[in-house]
Structures are given as structure tokens and as C-alpha cells.
Design a protein around this motif. Structure first.
Motif, short mmCIF file in Angstrom:
data_model
loop_
_atom_site.label_atom_id
_atom_site.label_comp_id
_atom_site.label_asym_id
_atom_site.label_seq_id
_atom_site.Cartn_x
_atom_site.Cartn_y
_atom_site.Cartn_z
N LEU A 160 58.16 30.26 32.59
CA LEU A 160 59.29 30.88 31.93
C LEU A 160 60.43 29.87 31.89
O LEU A 160 60.41 28.87 32.59
N GLY A 161 61.43 30.16 31.09
CA GLY A 161 62.62 29.31 31.10
C GLY A 161 62.63 28.21 30.07
O GLY A 161 62.02 28.32 28.99
N LYS A 165 60.45 27.12 26.02
CA LYS A 165 61.45 27.26 24.95
C LYS A 165 61.62 25.95 24.19
O LYS A 165 61.65 25.91 22.96
N ARG A 178 63.59 32.90 25.27
CA ARG A 178 63.05 33.60 26.43
C ARG A 178 62.38 34.91 26.01
O ARG A 178 61.38 35.32 26.60
N ALA A 182 58.35 35.77 26.89
CA ALA A 182 57.93 37.03 27.52
C ALA A 182 56.95 37.78 26.60
O ALA A 182 55.99 38.39 27.08
N GLN A 230 53.99 31.61 38.78
CA GLN A 230 55.03 31.67 37.76
C GLN A 230 56.10 30.62 37.98
O GLN A 230 56.92 30.71 38.90
N CYS A 232 59.46 29.29 37.45
CA CYS A 232 60.76 29.79 37.01
C CYS A 232 61.84 29.32 37.99
O CYS A 232 61.60 29.22 39.19
N ARG A 234 65.79 29.95 37.12
CA ARG A 234 66.96 30.84 37.09
C ARG A 234 66.62 32.23 37.59
O ARG A 234 65.49 32.71 37.42
N ASP A 236 67.48 35.06 36.39
CA ASP A 236 67.08 36.00 35.34
C ASP A 236 65.62 35.80 34.95
O ASP A 236 64.92 36.77 34.63
N ASP A 237 65.14 34.55 34.99
CA ASP A 237 63.73 34.30 34.71
C ASP A 237 62.85 34.86 35.83
O ASP A 237 61.76 35.37 35.58
N THR A 240 62.55 38.47 35.17
CA THR A 240 61.57 38.71 34.11
C THR A 240 60.16 38.61 34.65
O THR A 240 59.28 39.41 34.29
N GLU A 287 68.81 24.64 34.05
CA GLU A 287 68.30 25.70 34.92
C GLU A 287 68.13 25.26 36.38
O GLU A 287 67.86 26.10 37.24
#
Length: 409
Positions: A160-161, A165, A178, A182, A230, A232, A234, A236-237, A240, A287
Motif C-alpha cells: 500500500l502507499g 501509486k 490509494r 485498495a 503488508q 505500509c 503511514r 492511514d495505510d 486500510t 511516507e
């Protein structure tokens, strides 16, 4: 004639640190046919005919477990030709397998031995939302990588993150946000769930069924055979990652967790472990701007199970122990620091029946140190993997027992 007598190695007289129990002064570790058969004090019997290594003055520990490395798939110092970490042509790389890109002659494997690392979980990179299957291997001993495999079914790497992206945003294709990353994960899991249902129905009816390697991998995750690693940073990630894991019911392991301290209580409550690091890096992207060794300490204090990673070759794999040492300087208990290099990564990734401690029944992966490995002036003196010495004393310091030497004749 071929002898049927067991191969026995006894390491005697050292300061034995089993990790799962109290340290033993003047301790003994016996390895029979590659497996630890006894750990105890000086009274522990040494079988007749055993090869004996005198560890007087040394610390004796289990080999370290690097829980997140690109060892062999991103060859250190080899440039683009030795970098097979990311197959960035498909956001869903469930069918990709790290083992198919590992070169066991990469210099990093020798570095691993000098750093006391005897097991590494090798993972595809983080350019794809779904990177592929990981593999746990020993860091020396085989003619081929297949002979060094500890476990083929460990986990699937996902990201993620910023990374996915950026990769797919530059191609102007999904996922470029993001939200898109997801969505790729959700769509992949829905497809895998439908695939598993159709497969099982076909099996029940005795009908043929066409295999799909990508969906099979994700089905294994849903069925609990594979963990979900996973990537990640941040918070917020990380949130998620938790949301999607709870939606589909798979076993989540946070990798990196730079901002995990911000929701450490949530991770602890949900019993989600964190493989933290790498720590010896600059803040190379947004990040990771809050990257701090102290964040690892905060995770531990909240009750999160933690392991430490170099993300080799981001940080050289032989620096794994030094990251633990610096974490101790920031307040991580010494016992936790050692566990984060041994027992914890083995437990997190389901390898604790084989590695992570000096305990009867586990693999005979033993490392002799000149002193406490968390002291900066301590050095690896000898390494044994599966009861076989692979780093031994030499005229100019410890030397690797090369494959040509081991397999000749």
C-alpha cells in the motif's frame, strides 16, 4: 560401507542463550542429524563420537531470522541485471514467486553469515499491490536454492502507499491512487473467493476445473495457508490494511510500520504483529518522514509483537543486529531486542517449529559470538546451519565454507 550412525555435534562450555529460556553459563548444545537434541548445563551428556566445538568464552545463540529481505532477488552490487525484485507489469502478481529469482551466490548470503543470520524470508518487492509469494530459506548449505528452502508456503507480499501509486501512476493506469490500490486488493480477493467456491464445487461433482495460479495464491491466503505481508508506512495505510484484512478474514502482518506507533494500541488489541524497519536509512520519501527507531520501542511498549528487518539490500543484512542494538539505546529491553531477531520473526511467519530458539526439536542453527551480540564490539566467530559448520575460524578471521569445498569429491 555407509555408516548408519547419527551425525552428532556438541557445542560445550559457552554462555548459551536459548531465547525461550534463561541463559546457561558453561552450557551445552547437542545437535543430532541436523536437529537440536539437547540444551543444558555442563552436566548434559555428550554422546560418544560426537564432534565437539569448545565454546569457552563465547556466547552461543540461535541463528537470527531476517523476516523481510530481498536476498538473492535484488543482488547487492549487481545493478539492474541482478534485480528481479519487482515484476511491475501486473498489479496482481499473485502467481509470481520469489524463489524463481533467487541467486544463492549473491554476496549478501556471505554477509548474512557474518551477521549471524541463518534464515531469511525472501520477498518480492513493493512496486505492485500484490507482489507474489515469499519463501523462507537458510542462508547457506545447498547446491541450489531448493536445497536451502525452509518453507515454501509462508506469505504473500502486498504493498500500500506510495510505491504502487507511483509505479502505475507513471503508466497512467490503475492503480494511480490509494483508492485504486485498495480496489485492486478487494477485486483480487473477491475473484479468489469465487474461484475457491467454483473449484470446491467442481471437486465435489467430480468435474474438471481449470487452474488459475494467481487466484490459487489468493485462495490460499483466504484459507489461512499463507500470511499477508503488508508493506505500509503511514498510519492511514496501516488502517486500510486492517480494514481489508478484517473484510476478508486473512492473517495480516504489517511490514515496515513506520507510523505504527500512532495506532499501536489498535495493533496490540487486534494482535497484529509488525516487522519494523529498516532503520538505518534516510527519509527518502514522504511516507517515511516520521521514521524513528523510537517508534519501534513505542510499539513494543503497547504490547505489539515486533520483529526487526534490514529490508536487505536497503540496509546490509549483516547490520540486522546493529539495528537491534540501537533500539536498545532508545529503550527497547535487551530481551525483546534478541527476541525480535529470533523467536518473534519465526513465530510471526509460522517458522517457530524449526528456527528462532535453541530448543530440542528445532533445527541445529547455532551461532557463536565473541560476546553479547548486542554489544557493538562483539563479532560472529562461527556459524552452524543444520548441524554443519558453514562459517569457521580461519587464519584471518572467520571464513565461509564455500560450496566447492563442501561438495567436492
Amino acid at each position: 560401507m555407509t555408516s548408519n550412525a547419527p551425525s552428532v555435534l556438541a557445542i560445550t562450555g559457552g554462555h548459551v542463550v536459548p531465547v525461550t529460556g534463561p541463559a546457561i553459563d558453561n552450557g551445552t548444545v547437542v545437535v543430532t542429524d541436523g536437529v537440536i537434541s539437547a540444551v543444558g548445563g555442563s552436566e548434559t551428556p555428550v554422546p560418544a563420537g560426537a564432534r565437539v566445538i569448545d565454546a569457552t568464552g563465547s556466547w552461543v545463540l540461535p541463528g537470527f531470522v531476517e523476516a523481510h529481505a530481498h536476498l538473492g532477488v535484488h543482488e547487492d552490487g549487481e545493478g539492474w541485471s541482478g534485480n528481479d525484485t519487482n515484476e511491475m507489469t501486473d498489479p496482481n502478481g499473485g502467481r509470481f514467486r520469489a524463489i524463481d529469482g533467487i541467486d544463492i551466490e549473491e554476496i549478501g548470503f556471505r554477509d548474512a553469515l557474518h551477521g549471524g543470520v541463518t534464515t531469511a524470508v525472501v520477498k518480492p518487492g513493493s512496486g505492485n499491490p500484490i507482489g507474489g509469494r515469499t519463501v523462507a530459506i537458510k542462508t547457506w548449505g545447498g547446491r541450489t536454492v531448493d536445497e536451502q528452502v525452509l518453507a515454501a508456503d509462508v506469505s504473500v507480499k502486498s504493498a500500500l502507499g506510495e510505491n504502487p501509486k507511483r509505479v502505475y501512476g507513471e503508466k497512467k493506469t490503475t492503480p494511480s491512487t490509494r483508492l485504486g490500490v485498495a480496489a485492486v486488493l478487494r477485486e483480487a480477493f473477491v475473484a479468489a473467493r469465487n474461484y475457491a467456491a467454483d473449484r470446491d464445487a467442481a471437486a465435489a461433482d467430480g468435474k474438471p476445473f481449470s487452474r488459475d495460479l494467481t487466484k490459487e495464491t489468493l485462495a490460499d491466503v483466504l484459507e489461512g495457508t499463507l500470511a499477508w505481508d503488508q508493506h505500509c508506512h503511514r498510519h492511514d495505510d496501516i488502517t486500510t490494511a486492517i480494514r481489508i484484512a478484517e473484510e476478508f478474514g486473512y492473517r495480516l502482518v504489517i511490514n515496515h510500520g513506520t507510523e505504527g506507533h500512532k495506532i499501536a494500541d489498535v495493533l496490540a488489541e487486534k494482535q497484529i504483529p509488525v516487522i519494523y524497519g529498516p532503520m538505518f536509512t534516510s527519509r527518502v520519501k514522504v511516507e517515511v518522514r516520521e521514521r524513528d527507531i523510537a517508534n519501534l520501542v513505542a510499539l513494543d511498549r503497547a504490547g505489539v509483537q515486533v520483529a526487526i528487518t534490514t529490508d536487505h539490500p536497503v540496509v546490509p543484512i549483516n547490520f540486522l543486529v546493529h539495528q537491534a542494538t540501537f533500539a536498545v539505546k532508545e529503550g527497547l529491553p535487551r530481551e525483546t531486542a534478541l527476541a525480535a531477531l529470533t523467536r518473534n520473526p519465526a513465530t510471526i511467519l509460522g517458522l517457530d517449529d524449526r528456527v528462532g530458539a535453541l530448543e530440542a526439536g528445532r533445527d541445529g542453527d547455532v551461532v557463536l559470538w565473541s560476546g553479547d551480540p548486542l554489544d557493538l564490539d562483539s563479532r560472529v566467530e562461527q556459524v552452524i546451519i543444520g548441524g554443519t559448520p558453514v562459517l569457521v575460524p580461519g587464519e584471518d578471521g572467520p571464513r565461509v565454507v564455500e560450496r566447492a569445498e563442501r561438495f567436492r569429491g
